[in-house]
Design a protein around this motif. Sequence first.
Motif, mmCIF file in Angstrom:
data_model
loop_
_atom_site.group_PDB
_atom_site.id
_atom_site.type_symbol
_atom_site.label_atom_id
_atom_site.label_comp_id
_atom_site.label_asym_id
_atom_site.label_seq_id
_atom_site.Cartn_x
_atom_site.Cartn_y
_atom_site.Cartn_z
ATOM 1 N N GLU A 47 0.825 -1.208 0.000
ATOM 2 C CA GLU A 47 0.000 0.000 0.000
ATOM 3 C C GLU A 47 0.862 1.262 0.000
ATOM 4 O O GLU A 47 0.575 2.229 -0.705
ATOM 5 N N GLN A 48 1.928 1.250 0.808
ATOM 6 C CA GLN A 48 2.809 2.410 0.875
ATOM 7 C C GLN A 48 3.541 2.616 -0.449
ATOM 8 O O GLN A 48 3.682 3.746 -0.924
ATOM 9 N N ILE A 49 4.012 1.534 -1.028
ATOM 10 C CA ILE A 49 4.729 1.631 -2.306
ATOM 11 C C ILE A 49 3.787 2.157 -3.386
ATOM 12 O O ILE A 49 4.160 3.017 -4.183
ATOM 13 N N ALA A 50 2.557 1.667 -3.396
ATOM 14 C CA ALA A 50 1.569 2.158 -4.364
ATOM 15 C C ALA A 50 1.318 3.645 -4.154
ATOM 16 O O ALA A 50 1.252 4.417 -5.120
ATOM 17 N N SER A 51 1.197 4.052 -2.918
ATOM 18 C CA SER A 51 0.935 5.454 -2.608
ATOM 19 C C SER A 51 2.087 6.348 -3.046
ATOM 20 O O SER A 51 1.877 7.407 -3.642
ATOM 21 N N VAL A 52 3.301 5.925 -2.783
ATOM 22 C CA VAL A 52 4.482 6.728 -3.111
ATOM 23 C C VAL A 52 4.700 6.812 -4.620
ATOM 24 O O VAL A 52 5.010 7.880 -5.154
ATOM 25 N N THR A 53 4.528 5.700 -5.317
ATOM 26 C CA THR A 53 4.823 5.666 -6.755
ATOM 27 C C THR A 53 3.655 6.087 -7.630
ATOM 28 O O THR A 53 3.848 6.438 -8.787
ATOM 29 N N GLY A 54 2.453 6.002 -7.085
ATOM 30 C CA GLY A 54 1.279 6.300 -7.899
ATOM 31 C C GLY A 54 0.780 5.107 -8.687
ATOM 32 O O GLY A 54 -0.171 5.219 -9.464
ATOM 33 N N LEU A 55 1.426 3.961 -8.510
ATOM 34 C CA LEU A 55 0.961 2.735 -9.153
ATOM 35 C C LEU A 55 -0.241 2.197 -8.391
ATOM 36 O O LEU A 55 -0.437 2.504 -7.221
ATOM 37 N N SER A 56 -1.021 1.358 -9.052
ATOM 38 C CA SER A 56 -2.160 0.750 -8.365
ATOM 39 C C SER A 56 -1.652 -0.389 -7.481
ATOM 40 O O SER A 56 -0.544 -0.907 -7.664
ATOM 41 N N LEU A 57 -2.488 -0.780 -6.517
ATOM 42 C CA LEU A 57 -2.135 -1.921 -5.661
ATOM 43 C C LEU A 57 -1.912 -3.158 -6.512
ATOM 44 O O LEU A 57 -0.979 -3.937 -6.261
ATOM 45 N N GLU A 58 -2.742 -3.343 -7.507
ATOM 46 C CA GLU A 58 -2.611 -4.509 -8.386
ATOM 47 C C GLU A 58 -1.266 -4.511 -9.106
ATOM 48 O O GLU A 58 -0.603 -5.553 -9.191
ATOM 49 N N GLN A 59 -0.844 -3.351 -9.601
ATOM 50 C CA GLN A 59 0.444 -3.272 -10.287
ATOM 51 C C GLN A 59 1.589 -3.608 -9.351
ATOM 52 O O GLN A 59 2.510 -4.344 -9.720
ATOM 53 N N VAL A 60 1.537 -3.075 -8.143
ATOM 54 C CA VAL A 60 2.612 -3.347 -7.176
ATOM 55 C C VAL A 60 2.619 -4.811 -6.787
ATOM 56 O O VAL A 60 3.682 -5.431 -6.676
ATOM 57 N N MET A 61 1.436 -5.382 -6.589
ATOM 58 C CA MET A 61 1.370 -6.807 -6.247
ATOM 59 C C MET A 61 1.953 -7.665 -7.362
ATOM 60 O O MET A 61 2.677 -8.635 -7.101
ATOM 61 N N LYS A 62 1.687 -7.307 -8.612
ATOM 62 C CA LYS A 62 2.252 -8.050 -9.747
ATOM 63 C C LYS A 62 3.769 -7.923 -9.771
ATOM 64 O O LYS A 62 4.480 -8.899 -10.056
ATOM 65 N N LEU A 63 4.264 -6.729 -9.483
ATOM 66 C CA LEU A 63 5.719 -6.543 -9.441
ATOM 67 C C LEU A 63 6.332 -7.383 -8.333
ATOM 68 O O LEU A 63 7.394 -7.991 -8.511
ATOM 69 N N LYS A 64 5.654 -7.430 -7.190
ATOM 70 C CA LYS A 64 6.179 -8.179 -6.048
ATOM 71 C C LYS A 64 6.205 -9.673 -6.328
ATOM 72 O O LYS A 64 7.127 -10.370 -5.909
ATOM 73 N N THR A 65 5.208 -10.173 -7.062
ATOM 74 C CA THR A 65 5.149 -11.604 -7.358
ATOM 75 C C THR A 65 5.917 -11.966 -8.619
ATOM 76 O O THR A 65 5.957 -13.130 -8.986
ATOM 77 N N GLY A 66 6.475 -10.950 -9.274
ATOM 78 C CA GLY A 66 7.275 -11.216 -10.453
ATOM 79 C C GLY A 66 6.484 -11.363 -11.733
ATOM 80 O O GLY A 66 7.009 -11.857 -12.722
ATOM 81 N N GLU A 67 5.235 -10.933 -11.744
ATOM 82 C CA GLU A 67 4.417 -11.039 -12.942
ATOM 83 C C GLU A 67 4.779 -9.976 -13.981
ATOM 84 O O GLU A 67 4.409 -10.091 -15.120
#
Length: 68
Positions: A47-67
């Motif tokens: 949530e914090q990373i999404a807030s700081v970068t402006g990316l959506s939660l879904e985008q950050v979750m995909k990045l975290k899981t390597g998608e």
Amino acid sequence: MTIEQEIKLQARYLAQDMAKNMAQDIANEKTIETAKKMIAANLGTIEQIASVTGLSLEQVMKLKTGEN
């Protein structure tokens, strides 16, 4: 306006649009790289990373899981 002038004008608009899109793509790539670095360094929650970068939660979750 002649056909030649119209073509030149349309070409100019097309070039401007292409330059704008390229700039947006570069900015998006930098944002994604920043989020990836934050994830790798464990600098905050999704949530914090999404807030700081402006990316959506879904985008950050995909990045975290390597998608992405």
